[in-house]
Scaffold this active site. Structure first.
Site, PDB file in Angstrom:
ATOM      1  N   ASN A  48     -10.114  -1.019  -2.556  1.00  0.00           N
ATOM      2  CA  ASN A  48      -8.578  -1.005  -1.124  1.00  0.00           C
ATOM      3  C   ASN A  48      -7.258  -1.295  -2.865  1.00  0.00           C
ATOM      4  O   ASN A  48      -8.095  -2.787  -3.134  1.00  0.00           O
ATOM      5  CB  ASN A  48      -8.578  -1.513  -0.840  1.00  0.00           C
ATOM      6  N   HIS A  59      -3.874   7.123   0.989  1.00  0.00           N
ATOM      7  CA  HIS A  59      -4.429   6.021   0.835  1.00  0.00           C
ATOM      8  C   HIS A  59      -5.775   5.649   1.438  1.00  0.00           C
ATOM      9  O   HIS A  59      -6.900   5.512   1.859  1.00  0.00           O
ATOM     10  CB  HIS A  59      -3.354   4.965   1.388  1.00  0.00           C
ATOM     11  N   CYS A  70       1.148  -1.448   0.154  1.00  0.00           N
ATOM     12  CA  CYS A  70      -0.404  -0.406   0.339  1.00  0.00           C
ATOM     13  C   CYS A  70       0.813   1.319   0.372  1.00  0.00           C
ATOM     14  O   CYS A  70       0.262   2.315  -0.707  1.00  0.00           O
ATOM     15  CB  CYS A  70      -0.607  -0.216   1.003  1.00  0.00           C
TER      16      CYS A  70
HETATM   17  O1  UT7 Z   1      -4.263  -0.942   2.977  1.00  0.00           O
HETATM   18  C1  UT7 Z   1      -3.658  -1.828   4.113  1.00  0.00           C
HETATM   19  C2  UT7 Z   1      -4.469  -2.893   4.119  1.00  0.00           C
HETATM   20  N1  UT7 Z   1      -5.474  -2.781   5.325  1.00  0.00           N
HETATM   21  C3  UT7 Z   1      -6.083  -2.005   5.621  1.00  0.00           C
HETATM   22  O2  UT7 Z   1      -6.027  -1.012   6.599  1.00  0.00           O
HETATM   23  C4  UT7 Z   1      -6.934  -2.939   6.383  1.00  0.00           C
HETATM   24  C5  UT7 Z   1      -7.323  -1.921   8.128  1.00  0.00           C
HETATM   25  N2  UT7 Z   1      -8.589  -2.751   9.093  1.00  0.00           N
HETATM   26  C6  UT7 Z   1      -9.868  -2.760   9.182  1.00  0.00           C
HETATM   27  O3  UT7 Z   1     -10.115  -1.797   8.278  1.00  0.00           O
HETATM   28  C7  UT7 Z   1     -10.658  -3.759   9.800  1.00  0.00           C
HETATM   29  O4  UT7 Z   1     -10.383  -3.756  10.893  1.00  0.00           O
HETATM   30  C8  UT7 Z   1     -11.396  -4.131   8.682  1.00  0.00           C
HETATM   31  C9  UT7 Z   1     -12.553  -3.433   7.826  1.00  0.00           C
HETATM   32  C10 UT7 Z   1     -10.554  -5.387   7.927  1.00  0.00           C
HETATM   33  C11 UT7 Z   1     -12.082  -5.210   9.704  1.00  0.00           C
HETATM   34  O5  UT7 Z   1     -12.811  -5.121  10.065  1.00  0.00           O
HETATM   35  P1  UT7 Z   1     -14.115  -4.442  12.431  1.00  0.00           P
HETATM   36  O6  UT7 Z   1     -14.238  -3.294  12.389  1.00  0.00           O
HETATM   37  O7  UT7 Z   1     -12.032  -5.016  12.762  1.00  0.00           O
HETATM   38  O8  UT7 Z   1     -14.071  -5.464  12.250  1.00  0.00           O
HETATM   39  P2  UT7 Z   1     -13.816  -7.450  12.628  1.00  0.00           P
HETATM   40  O9  UT7 Z   1     -11.947  -7.954  12.027  1.00  0.00           O
HETATM   41  O10 UT7 Z   1     -13.882  -6.748  14.001  1.00  0.00           O
HETATM   42  O11 UT7 Z   1     -15.168  -8.118  12.530  1.00  0.00           O
HETATM   43  C12 UT7 Z   1     -16.173  -7.724  13.778  1.00  0.00           C
HETATM   44  C13 UT7 Z   1     -17.323  -9.270  12.890  1.00  0.00           C
HETATM   45  C14 UT7 Z   1     -16.735 -10.269  13.123  1.00  0.00           C
HETATM   46  O12 UT7 Z   1     -17.418 -11.331  13.405  1.00  0.00           O
HETATM   47  P3  UT7 Z   1     -17.722 -11.211  15.521  1.00  0.00           P
HETATM   48  O13 UT7 Z   1     -16.412 -12.257  15.620  1.00  0.00           O
HETATM   49  O14 UT7 Z   1     -18.112  -9.968  16.253  1.00  0.00           O
HETATM   50  O15 UT7 Z   1     -19.077 -12.050  15.627  1.00  0.00           O
HETATM   51  C15 UT7 Z   1     -15.855 -11.113  11.836  1.00  0.00           C
HETATM   52  O16 UT7 Z   1     -16.496 -11.644  11.952  1.00  0.00           O
HETATM   53  O17 UT7 Z   1     -17.316  -9.041  11.404  1.00  0.00           O
HETATM   54  C16 UT7 Z   1     -17.355 -10.088  11.113  1.00  0.00           C
HETATM   55  N3  UT7 Z   1     -16.494 -10.281   9.833  1.00  0.00           N
HETATM   56  C17 UT7 Z   1     -17.423  -9.739   8.741  1.00  0.00           C
HETATM   57  N4  UT7 Z   1     -18.938  -9.867   8.599  1.00  0.00           N
HETATM   58  C18 UT7 Z   1     -19.454  -9.443   7.935  1.00  0.00           C
HETATM   59  C19 UT7 Z   1     -15.460  -9.930   9.307  1.00  0.00           C
HETATM   60  N5  UT7 Z   1     -15.823  -9.927   8.368  1.00  0.00           N
HETATM   61  C20 UT7 Z   1     -16.749  -9.657   7.603  1.00  0.00           C
HETATM   62  C21 UT7 Z   1     -17.688  -9.484   5.971  1.00  0.00           C
HETATM   63  N6  UT7 Z   1     -18.791 -10.132   6.237  1.00  0.00           N
HETATM   64  N7  UT7 Z   1     -16.517  -9.083   4.916  1.00  0.00           N
END
Ligand code: UT7
Length: 336
Positions: free
Chosen positions: A293, A263, A113
């Site tokens: 992204n 980004h 990135c």
């Molecule tokens: O370019 C550089 C690389 N990437 C980044 O900078 C990404 C940085 N991180 C993020 O943007 C966020 O952490 C994410 C968007 C990846 C995830 O968001 P979050 O608010 O941190 O969600 P989480 O990982 O805590 O997941 C929350 C819930 C989980 O379920 P439980 O454990 O609460 O029941 C996940 O299993 O959402 C679930 N989940 C999904 N649900 C629906 C994870 N992915 C998905 C999905 N659809 N695609």
């Protein structure tokens, strides 16, 4: 004062659009979850016939045309990508060949990135020292072929899109730093102790015998792995740090900046940074809604979209910052 400047930009995204609802047909996710957590509404994904250098070539051709220069004037080709055409040689070689520039150095930057800002930094050094006069930089990604599009992949696969952006950087004699187009400074960083927080482990020589086996593929070891929360927490710390370094070095106040081109990993990351610096909404240009992204292609796509939207005009002071796998992070301050 010899400096580098951005002469022009170009971009290309493949025509096939996948909305969040299209993705929800492949895996257990929803439009609501993706929008709320990331801001993404859709992404472009290639068809089976398209490789990263195809996208890079199209974006580069547009940038060359917009710069109004003959491609024979290009002294160096730099390509930032995490999704190369092949394991080797570097994808910049494929791009250079297709541009018809034999003999010109071709360099791959693999800083994900942050790759495009790393590439800008490299080009800026070559131009400031008088080594080269014109450098083509492309950021291009075919993410979709490296994503697990089954229900197991939802944590990563909803986040990424395909596309390419390109710029031409050229030498310039700056007489009035407050008016003349030029790159004021670039700032690049890495902390490899976080490498396994966001990475694709295979194919690779960490594997015991072969870089990848059929069993590895079956076990899904080639798909990207991400600890999203750790990435998020570090992104909202490191991007502001890199911006501050640029402001302090150049004695620039946040309110002096006309446009912020960050980004695009998550709209929430950019909103948090904007809030932290008190940046008004109209000064932040986001593209994640349309393209998701696109890793190394994100910032040049943002530049070109902003130009075409009339948001980025000659003489404007622009600040960019990025964070991603590595971990790597970077910033650049430039007058367009
Ligand atoms: O370019 C550089 C690389 N990437 C980044 O900078 C990404 C940085 N991180 C993020 O943007 C966020 O952490 C994410 C968007 C990846 C995830 O968001 P979050 O608010 O941190 O969600 P989480 O990982 O805590 O997941 C929350 C819930 C989980 O379920 P439980 O454990 O609460 O029941 C996940 O299993 O959402 C679930 N989940 C999904 N649900 C629906 C994870 N992915 C998905 C999905 N659809 N695609």
């Amino acid at each position: 004062m010899l400096r580098s400047k951005i002469l022009a930009s170009g971009m290309y995204v493949p025509p096939n659009v996948y909305t969040n609802n299209d993705i929800a047909k492949m895996m257990d996710t929803s439009d609501e979850w993706i929008r709320q957590r990331t801001g993404i509404e859709q992404r472009h994904w290639v068809d089976e016939t398209t490789a990263t250098s195809d996208l890079a070539l199209k974006a580069s051709e547009v940038a060359l045309k917009n710069a109004g220069i003959d491609k024979k004037e290009i002294d160096m080709v730099i390509l930032a990508t995490l999704s190369p055409d092949a394991e080797f040689p570097g994808t910049a070689c494929f791009l250079q060949a297709r541009l018809g520039l034999p003999g010109v150095p071709a360099l791959d930057v693999r800083q994900q990135c942050s790759g495009f800002l790393y590439a800008m930094s490299i080009a800026d050094q070559f131009i400031r020292t008088g080594t080269y006069k014109k450098i083509l930089i492309a950021g291009a990604e075919v993410q979709s072929k490296g994503l697990d599009r089954t229900p197991k992949g939802r944590e990563v696969s909803v986040l990424f899109g395909d596309g390419a952006g390109a710029i031409i950087m050229g030498a310039t004699d700056v007489t009035d730093a407050k008016k003349d187009s030029h790159v004021l400074s670039t700032h690049i960083h890495a902390d490899g102790t976080y490498a396994d927080e966001l990475w694709a482990p295979l194919p690779g020589t960490k594997n015991p015998k072969y870089r990848i086996t059929a069993e590895d593929v079956q076990a899904g070891k080639h798909w990207p792995k991400m600890n999203g929360k750790t990435v998020f927490v570090n992104a909202v710390k490191r991007m502001p740090e890199a911006l501050m370094a640029a402001f302090e070095l150049n004695k620039v106040k946040i309110e002096d900046v006309d446009l912020f081109l960050f980004h695009q990993a998550n709209l929430r990351i950019n909103d948090m940074i904007a809030k932290q610096f008190n940046i008004p909404d109209h000064k932040v240009f986001n593209t994640i809604q349309k393209f998701a992204n696109t890793t190394a292609a994100t910032i040049p796509i943002g530049m070109d979209e902003a130009v075409r939207a009339g948001k980025l005009k000659k003489g404007m002071l622009v600040a960019s910052a990025a964070f991603g796998s590595g971990f790597t992070w970077a910033s650049a301050l430039y007058r367009w």
